[in-house]
Design a protein around this motif. Sequence first.
Motif, mmCIF file in Angstrom:
data_model
loop_
_atom_site.group_PDB
_atom_site.id
_atom_site.type_symbol
_atom_site.label_atom_id
_atom_site.label_comp_id
_atom_site.label_asym_id
_atom_site.label_seq_id
_atom_site.Cartn_x
_atom_site.Cartn_y
_atom_site.Cartn_z
ATOM 1 N N ALA A 341 0.828 -1.214 0.000
ATOM 2 C CA ALA A 341 0.000 0.000 0.000
ATOM 3 C C ALA A 341 0.859 1.259 0.000
ATOM 4 O O ALA A 341 0.478 2.276 -0.601
ATOM 5 N N PHE A 342 2.030 1.195 0.650
ATOM 6 C CA PHE A 342 2.920 2.355 0.685
ATOM 7 C C PHE A 342 3.978 2.312 -0.418
ATOM 8 O O PHE A 342 4.920 3.100 -0.406
ATOM 9 N N LYS A 343 3.838 1.366 -1.348
ATOM 10 C CA LYS A 343 4.641 1.299 -2.577
ATOM 11 C C LYS A 343 6.140 1.182 -2.308
ATOM 12 O O LYS A 343 6.961 1.834 -2.959
ATOM 13 N N LEU A 344 6.498 0.331 -1.350
ATOM 14 C CA LEU A 344 7.916 0.022 -1.162
ATOM 15 C C LEU A 344 8.383 -0.872 -2.294
ATOM 16 O O LEU A 344 7.641 -1.749 -2.746
ATOM 17 N N ASN A 345 9.613 -0.654 -2.768
ATOM 18 C CA ASN A 345 10.085 -1.514 -3.858
ATOM 19 C C ASN A 345 10.407 -2.902 -3.318
ATOM 20 O O ASN A 345 10.379 -3.137 -2.109
ATOM 21 N N ARG A 346 10.747 -3.824 -4.195
ATOM 22 C CA ARG A 346 10.788 -5.240 -3.810
ATOM 23 C C ARG A 346 11.768 -5.526 -2.683
ATOM 24 O O ARG A 346 11.442 -6.203 -1.707
ATOM 25 N N ARG A 347 13.006 -5.027 -2.815
ATOM 26 C CA ARG A 347 14.002 -5.328 -1.790
ATOM 27 C C ARG A 347 13.611 -4.696 -0.450
ATOM 28 O O ARG A 347 13.664 -5.342 0.605
ATOM 29 N N ASP A 348 13.214 -3.437 -0.475
ATOM 30 C CA ASP A 348 12.770 -2.766 0.751
ATOM 31 C C ASP A 348 11.506 -3.397 1.310
ATOM 32 O O ASP A 348 11.319 -3.476 2.525
ATOM 33 N N ASP A 411 15.238 -4.202 -7.762
ATOM 34 C CA ASP A 411 14.141 -3.349 -7.338
ATOM 35 C C ASP A 411 13.228 -3.063 -8.515
ATOM 36 O O ASP A 411 13.681 -2.837 -9.641
ATOM 37 N N ASN A 412 11.905 -3.071 -8.258
ATOM 38 C CA ASN A 412 10.966 -2.806 -9.343
ATOM 39 C C ASN A 412 10.786 -1.319 -9.614
ATOM 40 O O ASN A 412 10.062 -0.933 -10.511
ATOM 41 N N ALA A 413 11.458 -0.456 -8.811
ATOM 42 C CA ALA A 413 11.378 0.968 -9.097
ATOM 43 C C ALA A 413 12.191 1.267 -10.354
ATOM 44 O O ALA A 413 13.287 0.742 -10.533
ATOM 45 N N PRO A 414 11.686 2.072 -11.264
ATOM 46 C CA PRO A 414 12.419 2.348 -12.483
ATOM 47 C C PRO A 414 13.750 3.034 -12.177
ATOM 48 O O PRO A 414 13.819 3.925 -11.344
ATOM 49 N N GLU A 415 14.804 2.580 -12.852
ATOM 50 C CA GLU A 415 16.120 3.167 -12.650
ATOM 51 C C GLU A 415 16.161 4.569 -13.221
ATOM 52 O O GLU A 415 15.675 4.822 -14.310
ATOM 53 N N GLN A 416 16.766 5.476 -12.433
ATOM 54 C CA GLN A 416 16.858 6.854 -12.888
ATOM 55 C C GLN A 416 17.745 6.920 -14.116
ATOM 56 O O GLN A 416 18.847 6.388 -14.143
#
Length: 626
Positions: A341-348, A411-416
């Motif tokens: 719900a708080f959109k933490l990426n996979r590792r976190d 991590d599923n967050a897009p890389e900058q």
Amino acid sequence: MENFLYQASIYLAAAVIAVPLSARLGLGSVLGYLAAGIIIGPVLGLVGAETEDLQHVAEFGVVMMLFLIGLELEPRALWDMRDKLLGLGGLQVGVSTLALMVAAMLAGHPWSVSLAVGLTLSLSSTAIVLQTLSEKGLMQTNGGRATFSVLLTQDIAVIPILAFLPLLALREGAHIESDGSIDRGMGHGADAAHHTLSLVDGLPGWAVTLVTIGAVAFVIFAGIYLTRPLFRFIHATRLREMYTALALMIVVGISFLMALVGLSPALGAFLAGVVLASSEFRHELESDLEPFKGLLLGLFFITVGAGINFGFFFQEPLDLIGLALLVIVAKGAILYVIGRAFKLNRRDHWLFTLGLAQAGEFGFVLLAFSVSQNVIPPDLSQKLLLIIALTMLITPLLFILYDILSRNMKDNAPEQEADEIDEKGPVIIAGIGRFGQIVNRLVQASGFKTIVLDHNIETIQLMRRFGVKGFLGDPTRPELLKAAGVDKAQVLVAAMDQRDQVTKLVAYARRVRPDLHIIARAADRNHVYELYQAGANDIVRETFDSSLRAGRYVLENIGLSEYEAAAAEKTFYHHDRDTVRELAELWIPGTPTAENKAYIERAQELEKDLETALLELAEEHAKKSA
């Protein structure tokens, strides 16, 4: 007297042996204390009937812990963290309590007992989790910060929970008399023995409220206006032990006042800590109370371990292990949903989920308190005690599972996306942290252009606010180095924080530019050897130069002149530089230096050469002085 000394020796010896072993094994100090208690209690039978009485004294360590937690939390800091505290932390405590309460009710327990069980098991182990996060360097990750927020919320939640639990036992005898006074039902049982003094017994309800509010107001007033004159008065005595006496007096006095008005001593201690958080005496209080808090908490956990009924455990071991796993799975599932719900990426996300899934040490405190208040029956308390201990024992395995999952995921967050580099210069600085910043400032202030690369967008943005232009991207990527002009640059400075990244960059740059001068940041001596083999020209150990300067100051203040100290420093510097180059030839990757015979022998010879060189230098100065 002899019996007291015997018991003290047993407890202290158990702690001194078990806790360091537990810490060395990565299991944390809390498990070490529990193991010590188990060994001297159920296993060897060295302690017995006095454990329960000792536990009442040791519980004061919890009061001190909450006072110190309060000292770390300025009201402004609490307000800034309100979103995570109320969101992540509030949801975790609330939903976990509700879920575990429902499970206990389905098992046939009354709602009041079930609610106490839910509150007790909803809390995680602050001691184990924070220590593990620090050891693994995970505190500054998003998952680490989210985990810390929940632990902080839980620590704060202990206060209202302690105040609330006695209400679940009001049915045992508390009622309002015809004159409006409150009979709290304390005239029987264990509670009566511990509440002989009170400022509110027999008062009407409105008077109880006024006295309670007055006591809280006095704590706040005293913290703001009375502590400074007190500390100045103590400071005038110039007696160090008086600071410790004052710190203890503050905590003990406030706890006693809260007990007199029927509130939890922990509540008053926490409140006093928050009030004093902005005081200039905060660090003095922390340093004075920390040893007492640590020892009393350690003693508390030892008594908990000594009081575990293993006969009860072996009656139904599979059921208890199954219940412990059920608590971990239930809390883990709730944490997983909250993390999503708080959109933490996979590792976190997995760190947050697995790190907080256990029950914690505050559960022991709440259980002891619940039993003394007739909220939870003693037989159920024994079962819950074992369940909490088992979940804590499983926690190191959960962190091992996290390590395995972390290594196999991205991590599923897009890389900058990296910046487009539109400038070139003679000096490339890879990494603009505390090390690279100083290098960059010196070079630029001397009139030379630098190209700064860093993979952390927050660092780049911060530097841009101060007028330092940098480019976002991973310095180890060949295309980024090429865009930065590595083919024409004169100097490359590898100043990243991660030692493996520094070595990787040096090896690649040396391969593509054999003539490039490479200066590299090293974490330690072994890293120096790695970088020599990778091709670095100049290697700077993080703390070497600052340590040399500190050593020179020592020499200047124990009899040497500034010139003599500087000469000794220079001699040491050049000798160490030559020594490292020579030992790098004998260093074998993957082999501990303690097992490298040739390395050790040559290191000993070179150390004797240094002693000889320094003695010759001292004799030369002595001749000149004469």
